[in-house]
Enzyme design. Structure first.
Site, PDB file in Angstrom:
ATOM      1  CD  GLU A 155       0.633  -5.702  -1.904  1.00 28.24           C
ATOM      2  OE1 GLU A 155       1.614  -5.951  -2.634  1.00 28.24           O
ATOM      3  OE2 GLU A 155       0.368  -4.560  -1.490  1.00 28.24           O
TER       4      GLU A 155
ATOM      5  N   GLY B  68       0.814  -1.209   0.000  1.00 22.93           N
ATOM      6  CA  GLY B  68       0.000   0.000   0.000  1.00 22.93           C
ATOM      7  C   GLY B  68       0.849   1.261   0.000  1.00 22.93           C
TER       8      GLY B  68
END
Ligand code: NAD
Length: 690
Positions: free
Chosen positions: A128, A105
């Site tokens: 991720e 993020g």
């Protein structure tokens, strides 16, 4: 300097607004950070004196990712999506100033900024995939727009961290600024782009870098093919690729929808659940309830290893790699020479692949000395024994070690099965004796089972747990029992695999089912690799097991091209007709009526008894927690990480179902399947392991 909220400050320096995040330890995107970003940018936009905005972080890193403790909880504060819109649609240029790591993020926020600058030591990445996910905040759609489809695919499917220089080369970073002067460099950069009237670069609107991949499905097909082995069984790499394909072939907003849908599918699926639990489980394994973090430890400045065989050499390499001097002791000069030559050869092979320099090889070998007498280990702080797996020999070695090694030093055994308490009793210092069970190849496998004897001191445990980390292992504390956690559970699978082959399956059926489940290989291929004749002697062989029959027929495994499988010169395996006949004959001799066995039965009979044994291990207190058992199987035995470990898998299948199957098998086939009391209790109480 004005405080926006507890974790965000805004200061205006002439015509540049500097928005600073300070949310230790890693400026993760918590609700506070998101709110601070959103409000801070809006405030800077409202200030007519401000011409550009720098986004920078205090502490050791730029935003290093999502706040994973918020996963699965109701959303609070500004959403990441809103924050990103605020930044990307800002009417004044926003410059991300990156140090440390801009991950997940964090990088996705930086991608909504109009420019990015970084110090040379900074790293960028979208990791991720390692949690079974994909970057769900536009990362898969924006990244290819600035680095191209191929580089983006590599980054999102590997999760690798890319250094500042490489990031700048691929266009992810616009400028590298001097180390330690990020703030000044970023402010100067911001002023310059305003002075030069450079455009407000909205990554979502770029497309030039993706042209090369448009209308070329083969780029994606080739990438999938090249990585098929690495990605086998995992959903997340494939979903990441599909998102990049969407970025290339669809308008931005459509691509974002694909990203969202696939993200949600991963997020709610069992693979990511498994991978996220594993992430926490690994950290949890380092915590021993009765050995607090501040337990004093013993300084390990020199290590001794006894036995320069398969394990001793690999064990020694771990310490040499960490810069710790090692003395290795053997009984005979030729065994010592051979052992040390293998270590050198391993290092030289690594150097040939470019992963070590010739100088590194010499540095490591320079830390290694050999000896033929235990007295060479007198001044070691830790001695690890890796001699033959025989209690009498181990006791003799420990009795002698006790007399020559300085007081206060740790004496460890690499035994796979033997009773560490009995070994400790051969010394006058059982509190300094512990098991350090490495896995083969010991310089590669991450697992270290740390076996706590009845008398092992807390300080010795704390030292070895800490040392595990230093040599890049995951240490898991286990109790004394036959085979500890890993091999004790493996024995269950092995027993059933052998029985299945006599009852009606073929070795390649069992191997295929376990391979398809996700293991790197099945038990019979594994046996061929290790050698069928381990522990076998012609003199004592009585054709009493299938393995004896095969050894008597000259089948030794991969090393002579004949095992359960036949091997060609390239070591490709094909099922052996001879073995098939030997199985039929052996089963007939045992009076077994062979039957057709389904893949489902093979899987359940190999795996459920392991889960049941795991429950017994917990019941007996030989592992601290179910997740520790999973960590053992993931790091020592190739259990597929997307299936979370045997105990996670038990929960996933449903413990009631596992219990019912065990009871059914027990009724049919006897007490090999006797359910553990803990499993029965958990089912009765509707509980799960994790
Ligand atoms: P190995 O036979 O390859 O090596 C043992 C070495 O110890 C030999 O080189 C031998 O000469 C030496 N040795 C024997 N007695 C000695 C003594 N008194 N003093 C000094 N050296 C002596 O065996 P290995 O596979 O390395 O296994 C060693 C230990 O590690 C065993 O306890 C085994 O159970 C355990 N272990 C093995 C594996 C594996 O996969 N091979 C995995 C984990 C643990």
């Amino acid at each position: 300097m004005a405080s926006i909220n507890p974790v965000t400050d805004l200061s205006v320096e002439g015509d540049v607004a500097v928005l600073t995040l300070n949310s230790p330890p890693v400026n993760a995107l918590s609700a506070g950070v998101r709110d601070g970003l959103d409000l801070g940018i809006k405030q800077a936009l409202a200030d007519p004196a401000v011409k550009s905005i720098v986004l920078i972080c205090d502490g050791r890193t730029f935003i290093a990712g999502a706040d994973i403790s918020e996963f699965g909880k109701p959303p609070k504060g500004a959403s990441l999506h809103e924050v990103q819109n605020t930044i990307e649609n800002a009417t004044k240029p926003v410059v991300a100033a990156i140090h440390g790591t801009a991950l997940g993020g964090g990088l996705e926020v930086a991608l909504t900024c109009h420019y990015r600058v970084a110090v040379p030591s900074a790293k960028c990445g979208l990791p991720e995939v390692n949690l079974g996910l994909l970057p769900g905040a536009g990362g898969t759609q924006r990244l290819p727009r600035i680095v191209g489809a191929e580089k983006a695919m590599e980054m999102v499917t590997s999760g690798q961290h890319v250094g500042a220089k490489a990031s700048a080369e691929m266009g992810l970073v616009d400028e590298i600024v001097e180390e330690g002067k990020l703030r000044d460099g970023a402010i100067a950069f911001a002023r310059r782009i305003v002075a030069e009237k450079r455009p407000l670069n909205k990554v979502r609107e770029l497309s030039a870098k993706m042209e090369a991949a448009r209308g070329k499905p083969e780029i994606f097909a080739n990438f999938r093919k090249a990585n098929a082995r690495k990605f086998r069984g995992f959903l997340a790499p494939e979903y990441n690729i599909r998102c990049i394909e969407a970025a290339v072939n669809l308008p931005f907003d459509e691509g974002m929808k694909v990203e969202r849908t696939l993200f949600m599918e991963l997020m709610t699926g069992s693979q990511s659940d498994a991978q996220r639990k594993v992430f926490f489980a690994e950290r949890q394994a380092a915590k021993i309830p009765d050995v607090p973090d501040d337990t004093p430890t013993i300084a390990i400045k020199k290590v001794g290893v006894i036995g320069a065989g398969t394990m001793g050499g690999g064990i020694a390499m771990n310490f040499l790699n960490a810069g710790v001097p090692v003395t290795i002791v053997e009984t005979k000069q030729d065994a010592l020479d051979r052992g040390m030559a293998v270590i050198r050869k391993n290092y030289e092979n690594t150097a040939k692949k470019g992963r070590l320099t010739a100088a590194d090889v010499e540095t490591r070998m320079g830390l290694l000395t050999g000896g033929l007498d235990l007295s060479a280990l007198a001044d070691c702080d830790l001695v690890i024994e890796a001699v033959f797996e025989l209690m009498e020999i181990k006791k003799d070695v420990f009795g002698r070690l006790d007399k020559v090694v300085k007081q206060g030093a740790i004496l460890a055994s690499n035994t796979s099965y033997l009773d560490v308490n009995e070994i400790a009793a051969a010394t006058s210092r059982p509190e300094f004796v512990i098991g350090m069970h490495f896995f083969s190849p010991a310089n590669v496998m991450r697992l270290l089972e740390i076996v706590r004897g009845d008398k092992t001191s807390k300080s010795v445990i704390a030292t070895v747990m800490q040392l595990a980390k230093k040599i890049s292992k995951v240490g898991v504390l286990v109790g004394v029992c036959h085979g500890f956690v890993g091999n004790r559970m493996l024995a269950q699978r092995q027993r059933e695999a052998n029985k299945l082959v006599l009852e009606g399956a073929m070795p390649w059926d069992v191997d295929r089912v376990l391979y398809d489940f996700g293991f790197p290989m099945g038990p019979f291929a594994m046996a061929d690799l290790a050698g069928l004749d381990i522990g076998w002697t012609a003199e004592t062989s009585r054709s009493s097991t299938l393995r004896e029959v095969l050894c008597e027929a000259g089948r030794r495994g991969q090393k002579n091209g004949l095992g359960f499988y036949d091997y060609d010169a390239e070591r490709n395996a094909t099922p052996s007709p001879m073995v098939e006949q030997a199985i039929l004959d052996f089963a007939a001799k045992q009076g077994i009526n062979r039957r057709t066995i389904s893949d489902e039965e093979i899987l359940e009979r190999c795996i459920y008894p392991m889960i049941n044994e795991g429950a017994k291990i917990l019941e007996e207190g030989k592992a601290l927690r179910a997740s520790d058992i999973d960590i053992v199987w993931l790091n020592g035995y190739g259990w597929p990480v997307y299936r979370g470990g045997p105990m996670f898998y038990g929960d996933l299948v449903g413990l009631d179902k596992v219990l019912a199957k065990m009871q059914g098998f027990q009724a049919q086939m006897g007490d090999d399947f006797k359910p553990s009391a803990l499993l029965e209790k958990m089912v009765a109480e509707g509980k799960k392991f994790l």
